[in-house]
Design a protein around this motif. Structure first.
Motif, PDB file in Angstrom:
ATOM      1  N   ASP A   1       0.826  -1.261   0.071  1.00 18.81           N
ATOM      2  CA  ASP A   1      -0.129   0.127  -0.056  1.00 18.81           C
ATOM      3  C   ASP A   1       0.938   1.281   0.161  1.00 18.81           C
ATOM      4  OD1 ASP A   1      -2.379  -1.153   0.203  1.00 18.81           O
ATOM      5  OD2 ASP A   1      -2.248  -1.522   2.236  1.00 18.81           O
ATOM      6  N   ARG A   2       0.542   2.236  -0.777  1.00 19.12           N
ATOM      7  CA  ARG A   2       1.018   3.634  -0.836  1.00 19.12           C
ATOM      8  C   ARG A   2       2.617   3.771  -0.845  1.00 19.12           C
ATOM      9  NH1 ARG A   2      -2.770   3.119   3.113  1.00 19.12           N
ATOM     10  NH2 ARG A   2      -1.261   3.061   4.699  1.00 19.12           N
ATOM     11  N   CYS A   3       2.980   2.876  -1.785  1.00 20.12           N
ATOM     12  CA  CYS A   3       4.612   2.887  -2.108  1.00 20.12           C
ATOM     13  C   CYS A   3       4.823   3.402  -3.670  1.00 20.12           C
ATOM     14  CB  CYS A   3       4.954   1.325  -2.294  1.00 20.12           C
ATOM     15  SG  CYS A   3       4.845   0.844  -0.558  1.00 20.12           S
ATOM     16  N   SER A   4       6.197   3.900  -3.784  1.00 20.49           N
ATOM     17  CA  SER A   4       6.379   4.525  -5.273  1.00 20.49           C
ATOM     18  C   SER A   4       7.613   3.830  -5.464  1.00 20.49           C
ATOM     19  CB  SER A   4       6.203   6.066  -5.114  1.00 20.49           C
ATOM     20  OG  SER A   4       7.425   6.503  -4.004  1.00 20.49           O
ATOM     21  N   ALA A   5       7.879   3.835  -6.909  1.00 21.77           N
ATOM     22  CA  ALA A   5       9.271   3.518  -7.767  1.00 21.77           C
ATOM     23  C   ALA A   5       9.362   4.664  -8.433  1.00 21.77           C
ATOM     24  CB  ALA A   5       8.987   2.010  -8.029  1.00 21.77           C
TER      25      ALA A   5
ATOM     26  N   ASN B   1      12.536   6.381 -10.980  1.00 22.33           N
ATOM     27  CA  ASN B   1      13.980   6.111 -11.805  1.00 22.33           C
ATOM     28  C   ASN B   1      14.579   4.833 -11.299  1.00 22.33           C
ATOM     29  OD1 ASN B   1      13.890   9.066 -12.694  1.00 22.33           O
ATOM     30  ND2 ASN B   1      14.308   9.684 -10.584  1.00 22.33           N
ATOM     31  N   VAL B   2      14.034   3.788 -11.841  1.00 24.91           N
ATOM     32  CA  VAL B   2      14.286   2.561 -11.753  1.00 24.91           C
ATOM     33  C   VAL B   2      15.014   1.849 -12.984  1.00 24.91           C
ATOM     34  CG1 VAL B   2      13.207   1.974  -9.340  1.00 24.91           C
ATOM     35  CG2 VAL B   2      12.169   1.252 -11.526  1.00 24.91           C
ATOM     36  N   ALA B   3      15.924   1.208 -13.067  1.00 20.58           N
ATOM     37  CA  ALA B   3      16.716   0.496 -13.809  1.00 20.58           C
ATOM     38  C   ALA B   3      15.559  -0.545 -14.763  1.00 20.58           C
ATOM     39  CB  ALA B   3      17.850  -0.083 -13.816  1.00 20.58           C
ATOM     40  N   ASP B   4      15.055  -1.281 -13.846  1.00 20.88           N
ATOM     41  CA  ASP B   4      14.035  -2.425 -14.349  1.00 20.88           C
ATOM     42  C   ASP B   4      12.764  -2.038 -14.094  1.00 20.88           C
ATOM     43  OD1 ASP B   4      13.272  -5.262 -15.063  1.00 20.88           O
ATOM     44  OD2 ASP B   4      15.439  -5.276 -14.681  1.00 20.88           O
ATOM     45  N   HIS B   5      11.945  -3.367 -13.785  1.00 24.02           N
ATOM     46  CA  HIS B   5      10.458  -3.158 -13.458  1.00 24.02           C
ATOM     47  C   HIS B   5      10.315  -2.186 -12.127  1.00 24.02           C
ATOM     48  CE1 HIS B   5      10.063  -6.399 -15.983  1.00 24.02           C
ATOM     49  NE2 HIS B   5      10.361  -7.277 -15.355  1.00 24.02           N
ATOM     50  N   GLY B   6       9.219  -1.479 -12.160  1.00 24.32           N
ATOM     51  CA  GLY B   6       8.710  -0.672 -10.933  1.00 24.32           C
ATOM     52  C   GLY B   6       8.419  -1.453  -9.553  1.00 24.32           C
ATOM     53  N   PHE B   7       7.363  -2.701 -10.005  1.00 19.84           N
ATOM     54  CA  PHE B   7       6.752  -3.242  -9.335  1.00 19.84           C
ATOM     55  C   PHE B   7       6.886  -4.624 -10.155  1.00 19.84           C
ATOM     56  CE2 PHE B   7       5.307   0.288  -7.244  1.00 19.84           C
ATOM     57  CZ  PHE B   7       5.377   0.154  -6.092  1.00 19.84           C
ATOM     58  N   ALA B   8       7.645  -5.879  -9.284  1.00 14.27           N
ATOM     59  CA  ALA B   8       7.812  -7.015  -9.968  1.00 14.27           C
ATOM     60  C   ALA B   8       6.871  -8.162  -8.876  1.00 14.27           C
ATOM     61  CB  ALA B   8       8.978  -7.664 -10.394  1.00 14.27           C
ATOM     62  N   LEU B   9       5.643  -8.510  -9.430  1.00 10.75           N
ATOM     63  CA  LEU B   9       5.119  -9.465  -8.614  1.00 10.75           C
ATOM     64  C   LEU B   9       5.463 -10.853  -9.199  1.00 10.75           C
ATOM     65  CD1 LEU B   9       1.692  -7.676  -8.544  1.00 10.75           C
ATOM     66  CD2 LEU B   9       3.202  -7.720  -6.677  1.00 10.75           C
ATOM     67  N   ALA B  10       6.545 -11.433  -8.627  1.00 10.62           N
ATOM     68  CA  ALA B  10       7.298 -12.347  -9.185  1.00 10.62           C
ATOM     69  C   ALA B  10       6.693 -13.832  -9.289  1.00 10.62           C
ATOM     70  CB  ALA B  10       8.785 -12.395  -8.990  1.00 10.62           C
ATOM     71  N   SER B  11       6.312 -14.116  -8.078  1.00  8.65           N
ATOM     72  CA  SER B  11       5.829 -15.427  -7.948  1.00  8.65           C
ATOM     73  C   SER B  11       4.785 -15.330  -6.705  1.00  8.65           C
ATOM     74  CB  SER B  11       7.000 -16.262  -7.532  1.00  8.65           C
ATOM     75  OG  SER B  11       7.578 -16.065  -6.304  1.00  8.65           O
ATOM     76  N   GLY B  12       4.396 -16.651  -6.352  1.00  9.50           N
ATOM     77  CA  GLY B  12       3.047 -16.869  -5.439  1.00  9.50           C
ATOM     78  C   GLY B  12       1.886 -16.417  -5.856  1.00  9.50           C
TER      79      GLY B  12
ATOM     80  N   ASP C   1      -2.650   1.770  -4.296  1.00  6.45           N
ATOM     81  CA  ASP C   1      -2.462   3.361  -4.239  1.00  6.45           C
ATOM     82  C   ASP C   1      -0.856   3.318  -4.439  1.00  6.45           C
ATOM     83  OD1 ASP C   1      -4.855   4.403  -3.420  1.00  6.45           O
ATOM     84  OD2 ASP C   1      -4.417   3.091  -1.554  1.00  6.45           O
ATOM     85  N   ILE C   2      -0.404   2.900  -5.603  1.00  5.42           N
ATOM     86  CA  ILE C   2       0.939   3.114  -5.920  1.00  5.42           C
ATOM     87  C   ILE C   2       1.269   3.867  -7.152  1.00  5.42           C
ATOM     88  CG2 ILE C   2       1.605   0.712  -5.090  1.00  5.42           C
ATOM     89  CD1 ILE C   2       1.953  -0.359  -7.857  1.00  5.42           C
ATOM     90  N   VAL C   3       2.592   4.373  -7.332  1.00  3.87           N
ATOM     91  CA  VAL C   3       3.035   5.075  -8.329  1.00  3.87           C
ATOM     92  C   VAL C   3       4.102   4.700  -8.831  1.00  3.87           C
ATOM     93  CG1 VAL C   3       3.622   7.505  -8.801  1.00  3.87           C
ATOM     94  CG2 VAL C   3       1.907   7.425  -7.321  1.00  3.87           C
ATOM     95  N   VAL C   4       4.481   4.493 -10.250  1.00  4.60           N
ATOM     96  CA  VAL C   4       5.731   4.317 -10.852  1.00  4.60           C
ATOM     97  C   VAL C   4       6.049   5.460 -11.793  1.00  4.60           C
ATOM     98  CG1 VAL C   4       6.881   2.623 -12.133  1.00  4.60           C
ATOM     99  CG2 VAL C   4       5.172   1.845 -10.514  1.00  4.60           C
ATOM    100  N   HIS C   5       7.227   5.707 -11.672  1.00  7.39           N
ATOM    101  CA  HIS C   5       7.657   6.971 -12.681  1.00  7.39           C
ATOM    102  C   HIS C   5       8.871   6.814 -13.281  1.00  7.39           C
ATOM    103  CE1 HIS C   5       8.047  10.598 -14.716  1.00  7.39           C
ATOM    104  NE2 HIS C   5       9.142  10.947 -14.102  1.00  7.39           N
ATOM    105  N   SER C   6       9.013   6.703 -14.236  1.00  6.77           N
ATOM    106  CA  SER C   6      10.535   6.669 -15.002  1.00  6.77           C
ATOM    107  C   SER C   6      11.138   4.980 -14.682  1.00  6.77           C
ATOM    108  CB  SER C   6      11.353   7.821 -14.622  1.00  6.77           C
ATOM    109  OG  SER C   6      12.746   7.594 -15.547  1.00  6.77           O
ATOM    110  N   ALA C   7      10.581   4.089 -15.299  1.00  9.85           N
ATOM    111  CA  ALA C   7      11.208   2.719 -15.198  1.00  9.85           C
ATOM    112  C   ALA C   7      11.859   2.158 -16.412  1.00  9.85           C
ATOM    113  CB  ALA C   7       9.819   1.620 -14.777  1.00  9.85           C
TER     114      ALA C   7
END
Length: 197
Positions: A18-22, A24-35, A42-48
């Motif tokens: 909840d309520r997190c941001s990513a 200027n990241v080099a890869d994915h902003g959020f990676a829901l990789a498994s499970g 309520d998240i924000v991703v800018h410049s991934a």
């Protein structure tokens, strides 16, 4: 912000973010990789440097997500039972949304200024409602696979087609608006319209 890799990497079962941001990241902003069963709100991703949100975990929920200036797709999902509500992409070098799988439910998702708006490859029972694609470099909505229902979709000012059914079966477009697109506003590539409505 300023990560040389991922913004957030999520594995395991049933995490709630909840309520997190990513930023200027080099890869994915959020990676829901498994499970499975993750809930992201309520998240924000800018410049991934890649996808804003990469979904590799079934039964994931995305709510109130904002993405801008991503080098990959805004949301890239290849899992079943995805739920999205109130998700927006502004500026994507790839598609705003790349969605494949079964039993998807997408409501109030919007994309502007991407290479393509929505790239949907449903494998059965996918519903998108109150979605829009505007001012994208190719199609607003490109639908393939089987069993997609687009309701209250809006496609405008896309350089390619507004809504294109391409190789899809048993799909429906209803109560939708498509106008001012470059190639054509709506098209079904199936011979004699096939099984689409």
């Amino acid at each position: 912000g300023g990560s040389g890799g991922y913004g957030f990497w999520i594995a395991g079962e049933k995490h709630q973010i909840d309520r997190c941001s990513a930023t200027n990241v080099a890869d994915h902003g959020f990676a829901l990789a498994s499970g499975s069963g993750h809930r992201v709100r309520d998240i924000v991703v800018h410049s991934a440097g890649d996808d804003g949100v990469r979904v590799g975990a079934p039964q994931t929920r995305l709510e109130r997500v904002r993405m801008s200036d991503v080098a990959g797709s805004g949301v890239y999902s290849s899992v079943d039972d995805l739920r999205m509500k109130d998700v927006a992409v502004a500026g994507s070098a790839s598609a705003g949304f790349v969605l494949s799988g079964t039993r998807m439910r997408v409501q109030a998702a919007h994309v502007v200024d991407a290479a393509r708006g929505f790239d949907i490859a449903c494998t059965g029972d996918c519903q998108l409602k109150d979605v829009s694609a505007r001012s994208n470099a190719s199609q607003g909505f490109l639908v393939s696979g089987t069993g997609t229902r687009l309701t209250k979709a809006r496609a405008s000012l896309n350089a390619g087609a507004g809504i294109a059914l391409s190789g899809t079966l048993q799909s429906t477009v209803q109560s939708s608006t498509s106008r001012g697109n470059g190639a054509f506003d709506a098209s079904d590539a199936a011979v004699a319209c096939g099984t689409n409505t």
